[in-house]
Enzyme design. Structure first.
Site, mmCIF file in Angstrom:
data_model
loop_
_atom_site.group_PDB
_atom_site.id
_atom_site.type_symbol
_atom_site.label_atom_id
_atom_site.label_comp_id
_atom_site.label_asym_id
_atom_site.label_seq_id
_atom_site.Cartn_x
_atom_site.Cartn_y
_atom_site.Cartn_z
ATOM 1 N N GLY A 43 0.883 -1.133 -0.099
ATOM 2 C CA GLY A 43 0.039 0.028 -0.057
ATOM 3 C C GLY A 43 0.639 1.327 -0.110
ATOM 4 N N CYS A 252 -27.374 -9.625 -16.408
ATOM 5 C CA CYS A 252 -26.900 -9.285 -17.727
ATOM 6 C C CYS A 252 -27.759 -9.791 -18.772
ATOM 7 C CB CYS A 252 -25.812 -9.812 -17.868
ATOM 8 S SG CYS A 252 -24.877 -9.849 -19.550
ATOM 9 N N CYS A 255 -25.992 -12.664 -20.906
ATOM 10 C CA CYS A 255 -25.642 -14.039 -20.470
ATOM 11 C C CYS A 255 -26.520 -14.475 -19.081
ATOM 12 C CB CYS A 255 -24.057 -14.073 -20.285
ATOM 13 S SG CYS A 255 -23.734 -13.423 -18.748
ATOM 14 N N CYS A 275 -22.732 -7.480 -18.968
ATOM 15 C CA CYS A 275 -21.442 -7.655 -18.057
ATOM 16 C C CYS A 275 -20.444 -6.841 -18.776
ATOM 17 C CB CYS A 275 -20.791 -9.026 -18.285
ATOM 18 S SG CYS A 275 -21.973 -10.164 -17.315
ATOM 19 N N CYS A 281 -18.631 -12.989 -20.046
ATOM 20 C CA CYS A 281 -19.998 -12.878 -20.439
ATOM 21 C C CYS A 281 -19.979 -13.955 -21.742
ATOM 22 C CB CYS A 281 -20.310 -11.421 -21.072
ATOM 23 S SG CYS A 281 -22.284 -11.172 -21.153
#
Ligand SMILES: Nc1ncnc2c1ncn2[C@@H]1O[C@H](COP(=O)(O)OP(=O)(O)OP(=O)(O)O)[C@@H](O)[C@H]1O
Ligand SMILES: [Mg+2]
Lengths: 289, 272
Positions: A43, A252, A255, A275, A281
């Site tokens: 970080g 979605c 899909c 998606c 997808c």
């Protein structure tokens, strides 16, 4: 794209014109050293000597320098832009890395060993041994509270994050909700506060304890930071106002998946949700996800 | 106030020089050294503030009042001498220790609101910044504390989520006061808390400060060039002139029977 792929093509043709993986060896070594430091201090933002790349700064030059420095010839490469393998920018970056480093490419996140991405983490569950390289426009999560690097460096050094908490407070008091739609600030391993780049909130919890290596490169700001595998990543939120991911009106359109990150697309003049991870997808529709 | 008690604040031989300093300025009596241009902010100031007590500092403009206060708030490290907070020597501390002392032990109202407030944040945000710095992580609790303080300093309730920039001077001073009190400081520092306000607002803010000081029984150090403010708030007073403390004592005593010519002039110049 044309200039870039031209260059990549000439690299393949000529070889002699470009070094392996485009950058010269000392440049790659310097980037790898910054990556190692970054992995040791999860970080923490590590400065590096950001090179001029054949893409404009702000178009993935930081991520590109990391990918080129860590890539090996037996890697399998995937590059996405907002979850899309086929976007102009993703194709150009993929061609440059693949051609100069002589690696295979794939669109399947599960079999890729090196994934360079802008704004998304692939929907598939990633696994140990994979490296995800994020393109970062703004590295410092404290930029929103103070634009002076000298001030924010001191705050990071002293672990003084009260200013970002105040920012969260002001959002709640004025807007009733957090204004971070992306780049939601996270606390890494109980220490540094980090920006997970413009990934949507949907992807933020997926960094927590992730088995893969995350490397973040900001070319314009000349900064690298990282998350080693299995690092604790916690979004900053008040105890009584928990962090929430985006919710969508329905699955979605293509899909039928629910629980994935969706974007709006126009379908026969109508707005539909699909998606954002296009390959995931596609595989679902073909029954191989 | 018993002598056995540990003072909240002690300053011993506090000297602040603004500038590089040279061999001459230590010895000469100059406020501004003729050789190197160094300005003496204050010289050899000794003081204590005991729990629950209000110490006033009075003196003309440029006499070093704000300099002493800035040292007490650890904004400024003295050139020599020491600052002791609640029994611990904190001269020249920095970093997170200083931040912790400022959030947990001290509270300050600056001479101008823009020194003490973020004008682009809401009143609530300015107040909340102190509990947040002290590590509060419950939004409801922080809000509740901000509401409590807002009513304690008599700010209208519907202004809590309004940007401080849109506030009048008197309201800004109230926000500063609420912010300073947010973590129940052991020592509240006030630098000319009412300068620049009209007389009726001044009176109401001073009333408020006096009431809160009695309710919370906290120690306070108040700086003013206005003897009226000192008379109203302070138990004891220091008179400063050209960076030095020239007289000190109980407020009533000093104001009724000033010993030093400068203090006599100050008192007689007051319209009483
Ligand atoms: N940052 C600085 N740099 C140089 N000199 C300074 C600085 N701050 C204060 N001084 C000088 O130190 C002396 C004391 O200033 P200080 O601000 O403490 O006075 P004050 O009693 O608070 O005055 P006022 O009533 O006008 O606020 C003055 O001569 C002033 O010019
Ligand atoms: Mg002053």
């Amino acid at each position: 794209m044309s200039a870039l792929s031209e260059m990549a093509r000439s690299a393949r043709r000529g070889r002699s014109g470009y070094n392996y993986a485009y950058l010269d060896e000392s440049a790659k070594r310097e980037v790898r050293r910054a990556v190692l430091k970054a992995l040791c201090l999860p970080g923490h933002q590590i400065p590096f000597a950001s090179r001029d790349m054949p893409v404009a700064r702000g178009w993935g030059s930081g991520g590109l320098q990391i990918s080129l420095s860590v890539v090996e010839s037996d890697d399998r490469l995937k590059v996405i832009d907002q979850g899309d393998d086929a976007s102009m920018n993703a194709r150009a970056l993929r061609a440059l890395i693949a051609d100069t480093a002589e690696v295979e490419t794939t669109t399947d996140a599960r079999e890729a060993t090196l994934i360079q991405t802008r704004h998304r983490i692939p929907e598939d569950d990633l696994h140990e041994g994979q490296v995800v390289v994020f393109q970062v426009p703004i590295a410092d999560p404290l930029r929103v509270v103070d634009s002076r690097a000298s001030i924010t460096r001191r705050m990071h050094a002293e672990g003084d994050y009260s200013a970002i908490w105040l920012y969260l407070y002001e959002d709640l008091a004025r807007l009733g909700a957090s204004s971070f739609s992306h780049s939601y600030p996270v606390e890494v391993q109980g220490g540094y506060v980090m920006s997970p780049t413009p990934i949507p909130r949907h992807d933020v919890p997926r960094l927590d304890g992730a088995p893969f290596v995350s490397l973040f490169g900001a070319g314009r700001e000349a900064t690298i930071y990282a998350l080693p595998p299995y690092t604790r990543v916690k979004p900053l939120a008040f105890d009584d106002r928990p962090f929430e991911v985006e919710s969508f009106a329905g699955p979605c359109f293509r899909c039928g998946a629910s629980g994935t990150y969706l974007t709006e697309e126009s379908h026969q003049g109508e707005a539909v949700l699909v998606c954002s991870d296009t390959d995931f997808c596609r595989r679902r529709r073909e029954g191989s996800a | 106030m018993t002598p056995a008690e540990t003072p909240v604040l002690e300053m011993h031989g506090l000297t602040v020089r603004y500038g590089p300093g040279c061999a001459t300025c230590g010895r000469s009596g100059w406020v501004r050294c003729p050789i190197c241009g160094t300005v003496r902010g204050c010289s050899s100031v000794d003081l204590e503030v005991y729990p629950g007590e209000v110490l006033g500092i009075v003196g003309e403009s440029g006499s070093g009042k704000s300099t002493v206060l800035a040292c007490a708030n650890l904004d400024l490290a003295p050139s020599s001498g020491c600052v002791v907070l609640a029994g611990a020597d904190v001269t020249g501390v920095g970093g997170s220790r200083r931040r912790r002392l400022r959030t947990e032990v001290l509270g300050i109202v600056y001479q101008t609101p823009q020194q003490g407030l973020e004008l682009d944040l809401t009143a609530g945000g300015n107040i909340a910044s102190r509990p947040l710095a002290a590590g509060w992580r419950s939004y409801a609790k922080v809000r509740e504390r901000a509401f409590e303080l807002q009513s304690a300093v008599e700010l209208p309730e519907d202004r809590l989520d309004v940007c401080v920039r849109d506030f009048s001077g008197g309201m800004r001073q109230r926000v500063q006061l609420a912010k300073a009190l947010a973590n129940s400081p052991q020592l509240l520092l006030l630098d000319e808390p009412t300068s620049g306000l009209d007389v009726s607002v001044q009176a109401r803010i001073l009333d408020l400060v006096r009431r809160l000081q009695r309710e919370l029984r906290m120690a306070m150090m108040v700086v003013s060039h206005d003897l009226g403010v000192i008379r109203m708030l302070a138990d004891r007073v220091l008179v400063m002139h050209q960076g030095r403390v020239i007289e000190h004592g109980l407020t009533d005593q000093v104001l009724q029977d000033p010993q030093q010519p400068y203090t006599q002039m100050l008192v007689s110049a007051q319209l009483l």
